[in-house]
Structures are given as structure tokens and as C-alpha cells.
Design an enzyme around this catalytic site. Structure first.
Site, PDB file in Angstrom:
ATOM      1  N   ASP A  28      -4.227  20.902  25.472  1.00 19.11           N
ATOM      2  CA  ASP A  28      -4.587  21.588  24.232  1.00 19.11           C
ATOM      3  C   ASP A  28      -6.096  21.747  24.076  1.00 19.11           C
ATOM      4  O   ASP A  28      -6.888  21.156  24.823  1.00 19.11           O
ATOM      5  CB  ASP A  28      -4.002  20.849  23.011  1.00 19.11           C
ATOM      6  CG  ASP A  28      -4.174  19.325  23.089  1.00 19.11           C
ATOM      7  OD1 ASP A  28      -5.001  18.861  23.890  1.00 19.11           O
ATOM      8  OD2 ASP A  28      -3.492  18.611  22.342  1.00 19.11           O
TER       9      ASP A  28
ATOM     10  N   ASN B  93       1.921  10.699  14.229  1.00 19.72           N
ATOM     11  CA  ASN B  93       3.111  11.301  13.607  1.00 19.72           C
ATOM     12  C   ASN B  93       4.106  11.775  14.671  1.00 19.72           C
ATOM     13  O   ASN B  93       5.001  12.546  14.388  1.00 19.72           O
ATOM     14  CB  ASN B  93       2.707  12.459  12.683  1.00 19.72           C
ATOM     15  CG  ASN B  93       1.969  13.568  13.427  1.00 19.72           C
ATOM     16  OD1 ASN B  93       1.873  13.551  14.655  1.00 19.72           O
ATOM     17  ND2 ASN B  93       1.467  14.534  12.690  1.00 19.72           N
TER      18      ASN B  93
ATOM     19  N   HIS C 208       3.294  13.512  17.436  1.00 17.03           N
ATOM     20  CA  HIS C 208       2.971  14.752  18.136  1.00 17.03           C
ATOM     21  C   HIS C 208       2.620  14.476  19.592  1.00 17.03           C
ATOM     22  O   HIS C 208       2.132  13.405  19.952  1.00 17.03           O
ATOM     23  CB  HIS C 208       1.899  15.586  17.411  1.00 17.03           C
ATOM     24  CG  HIS C 208       0.498  15.083  17.451  1.00 17.03           C
ATOM     25  ND1 HIS C 208      -0.261  14.949  16.311  1.00 17.03           N
ATOM     26  CD2 HIS C 208      -0.314  14.719  18.469  1.00 17.03           C
ATOM     27  CE1 HIS C 208      -1.467  14.518  16.644  1.00 17.03           C
ATOM     28  NE2 HIS C 208      -1.519  14.360  17.950  1.00 17.03           N
TER      29      HIS C 208
ATOM     30  N   GLU D 255       3.049  19.534  16.507  1.00 20.38           N
ATOM     31  CA  GLU D 255       3.187  18.739  15.298  1.00 20.38           C
ATOM     32  C   GLU D 255       4.652  18.660  14.855  1.00 20.38           C
ATOM     33  O   GLU D 255       5.477  19.446  15.331  1.00 20.38           O
ATOM     34  CB  GLU D 255       2.350  19.379  14.182  1.00 20.38           C
ATOM     35  CG  GLU D 255       0.841  19.395  14.462  1.00 20.38           C
ATOM     36  CD  GLU D 255       0.171  18.056  14.154  1.00 20.38           C
ATOM     37  OE1 GLU D 255       0.802  17.001  14.313  1.00 20.38           O
ATOM     38  OE2 GLU D 255      -1.002  18.081  13.750  1.00 20.38           O
TER      39      GLU D 255
HETATM   40  C1  GLP Z   1      -4.736  14.171  19.681  1.00 26.24           C
HETATM   41  C2  GLP Z   1      -4.349  14.974  20.945  1.00 26.24           C
HETATM   42  C3  GLP Z   1      -3.142  14.406  21.637  1.00 26.24           C
HETATM   43  C4  GLP Z   1      -3.297  12.901  21.696  1.00 26.24           C
HETATM   44  C5  GLP Z   1      -3.200  12.325  20.312  1.00 26.24           C
HETATM   45  C6  GLP Z   1      -3.386  10.816  20.250  1.00 26.24           C
HETATM   46  O1  GLP Z   1      -4.593  14.851  18.491  1.00 26.24           O
HETATM   47  N1  GLP Z   1      -4.145  16.373  20.738  1.00 26.24           N
HETATM   48  O2  GLP Z   1      -3.003  14.982  22.925  1.00 26.24           O
HETATM   49  O3  GLP Z   1      -2.263  12.335  22.478  1.00 26.24           O
HETATM   50  O4  GLP Z   1      -4.073  12.975  19.409  1.00 26.24           O
HETATM   51  O5  GLP Z   1      -4.721  10.472  20.315  1.00 26.24           O
HETATM   52  P1  GLP Z   1      -5.248   9.010  20.592  1.00 26.24           P
HETATM   53  O6  GLP Z   1      -5.004   8.763  22.043  1.00 26.24           O
HETATM   54  O7  GLP Z   1      -6.706   9.058  20.252  1.00 26.24           O
HETATM   55  O8  GLP Z   1      -4.461   8.103  19.735  1.00 26.24           O
END
Ligand code: GLP
Length: 245
Positions: free
Chosen positions: A67, A136, A138, A143
Site C-alpha cells: 500500500d 482493527n 486491517h 479496512e
Molecule cells: C498500517 C499498514 C499495514 C500494517 C498496519 C500495522 O496501517 N498499512 O500494512 O500492517 O498498519 O502497523 P504496525 O506494524 O505499525 O502495527
């Protein structure tokens, strides 16, 4: 699904890096699907160490990131392109033109998504997809409520994600409200999926995603339907995984 319990973030990162290394060694021209966020940083650090030791060669590898924020340039230090360059790509021998992240500066969402889908299909699909897990549920930026059959698309970030990601920005207002993300359909087409999770705050969503009902309300729950998923976590994140009788 296979679950690998580890004692710490460091051990989780080493296991994930091992799984990725195995893929690169077995198929030097493989396609790796990569993730951003705090969770994979240790994995990338470990892979860089093994590359520096001469144990890994990324010269034939192609990468496809999940992304990118819509509106952020590759030079913006909060863009996922910048993240990938600084945490991984700049420190290994991957060819820059073989690293792919959605084009955050393409204002035409239809074009940006179409172009990214073409890149993915031209690569022949993803051999191993690394995933983190949003609070959440995702995956990528799919989402809650995202349709399972989507390919790359433009999404409106939820309030919860904007809040969670605001820790990286100077203020909440600076967090982009939209992003381009690989869709769940594409993620599910990856041959192998490795999900990494750490920290107590992820424990409940790990339980909901992997041991609760399969529902678009918890996007990661769809992974229960994939036949080659490995969940690697530290003990805090896996603390609510039900015990097998
Ligand atoms: C972000 C990314 C995801 C990631 C998630 C968790 O929003 N788009 O690809 O897995 O949040 O992030 P973190 O690893 O900082 O908890």
C-alpha cells in the site's frame, strides 16, 4: 495455519526473516509481497544483516508492496516508498526498478490501481506475502467492511487507523485520509503468507482474526481460508490464542 511462538520481537523478526530467506534461496527470482508499519522493521534489519554477511542475494528478486498513502511523494518521509527505501531497499542489492509501491502521486485513482494490478499480474503473482495486522484487523489498508473480492483500490482510512498512524506524523491533520492498497483478492492469491504480530495490544485482534468468524468486519479473518499461512508472533501478541485440546 501454522503458528510459531517466539519469546520476543527480536525472535519473531528472525523467524520471519528466515522464512523470507528460505523463499529467496529456493527461488532467487521470486516475487515478495512486502509490508510497512513498525512490525516488519526488525525483519528487514535481519535480512540486511544476512545480506551483508553474504548469505543472501536479492539481485533477481522483485518486490510488491501492499500500500501507499494517496498524495505522498516518494521523498516524503512518511510515504511507504520512503519507508521501504530507508529500512530495506537501500541496504541490499535489489534492483530499484524491481521494487514496486503504488504511486501515491497519481491523482487518478482508477489509473493508479489499474497500473498496480498490471504490475502484479506482469510479475506472475506473489510467491510470499509478508503481512502485519492493523489494530482493527486491517491487512494492507483493507479496512473493516472491505469486500474480499477486490484487487488494488483506493480506500478512505478509518478514524482508528488515522489515529494509530498519527504517531508517525507531526499532527493528526497531516495523516492522509486515503490510500491505495492491494486488495484482499490479490493478497489471497499469494502462494504463501507470513503474518507477523507483536505486543499485547494485538492479542485480541489476533484472536478475532484467526479464531473468530470469517467476516469483512475483520478483514484478516479471510486468511483462515488460505492454505499456506504462517502466523509468527511474540508471546504477548499470541497470549489469547486458544489452547488446542
Ligand atoms: C498500517 C499498514 C499495514 C500494517 C498496519 C500495522 O496501517 N498499512 O500494512 O500492517 O498498519 O502497523 P504496525 O506494524 O505499525 O502495527
Amino acid at each position: 495455519m501454522k503458528i510459531i511462538y517466539t519469546d520476543s520481537y527480536y525472535q519473531m523478526s528472525r523467524v520471519a526473516a528466515n522464512l523470507i530467506s528460505a523463499q529467496v534461496i529456493m527461488k532467487p527470482n521470486c516475487v515478495l509481497g512486502l509490508a510497512t508499519g513498525s512490525t516488519p522493521i526488525g525483519t528487514y534489519t535481519q535480512l540486511i544483516r544476512w545480506y551483508e554477511k553474504g548469505d543472501l542475494d536479492f539481485s533477481q528478486v522483485t518486490t510488491i508492496n501492499l500500500d501507499e498513502y494517496k498524495g505522498l511523494s516518494p521523498e516524503n518521509d512518511q510515504s511507504y516508498r520512503y519507508f521501504m527505501n530507508t529500512h530495506f531497499f537501500n541496504s541490499i542489492n535489489i534492483r530499484p526498478e524491481q521494487t514496486h509501491v503504488p504511486d501515491g502521486l497519481e491523482p487518478d485513482s482508477v489509473k493508479a490501481c489499474h497500473d498496480y494490478n498490471k504490475i502484479i499480474s506482469d510479475c506472475g503473482g506473489i510467491d510470499l506475502q509478508l503481512l502485519g495486522l492493523g489494530l482493527n484487523g486491517h491487512i494492507g489498508f483493507n479496512e473493516p467492511g472491505s469486500a474480499f473480492e477486490k484487487e488494488t483500490h483506493c480506500i478512505d482510512l478509518t478514524e482508528s487507523t488515522i489515529r494509530a498512524n498519527s504517531r508517525f506524523f507531526a499532527s493528526m491533520d497531516l495523516v492522509p485520509k486515503q490510500a491505495y492498497t492491494m486488495g484482499i483478492k490479490t493478497i489471497m492469491q499469494a502462494k504463501k503468507i507470513v503474518v507477523i504480530v507483536n505486543g499485547a495490544e494485538k492479542a485480541q485482534i489476533v484472536r478475532d482474526a484467526f479464531f473468530g468468524p470469517i467476516t469483512p468486519k475483520v478483514p484478516a479473518s479471510v486468511l483462515q481460508l488460505h492454505n499456506d499461512v504462517t502466523l509468527v508472533g511474540d508471546k504477548e501478541a499470541l497470549s489469547l490464542v486458544p489452547e488446542v485440546e
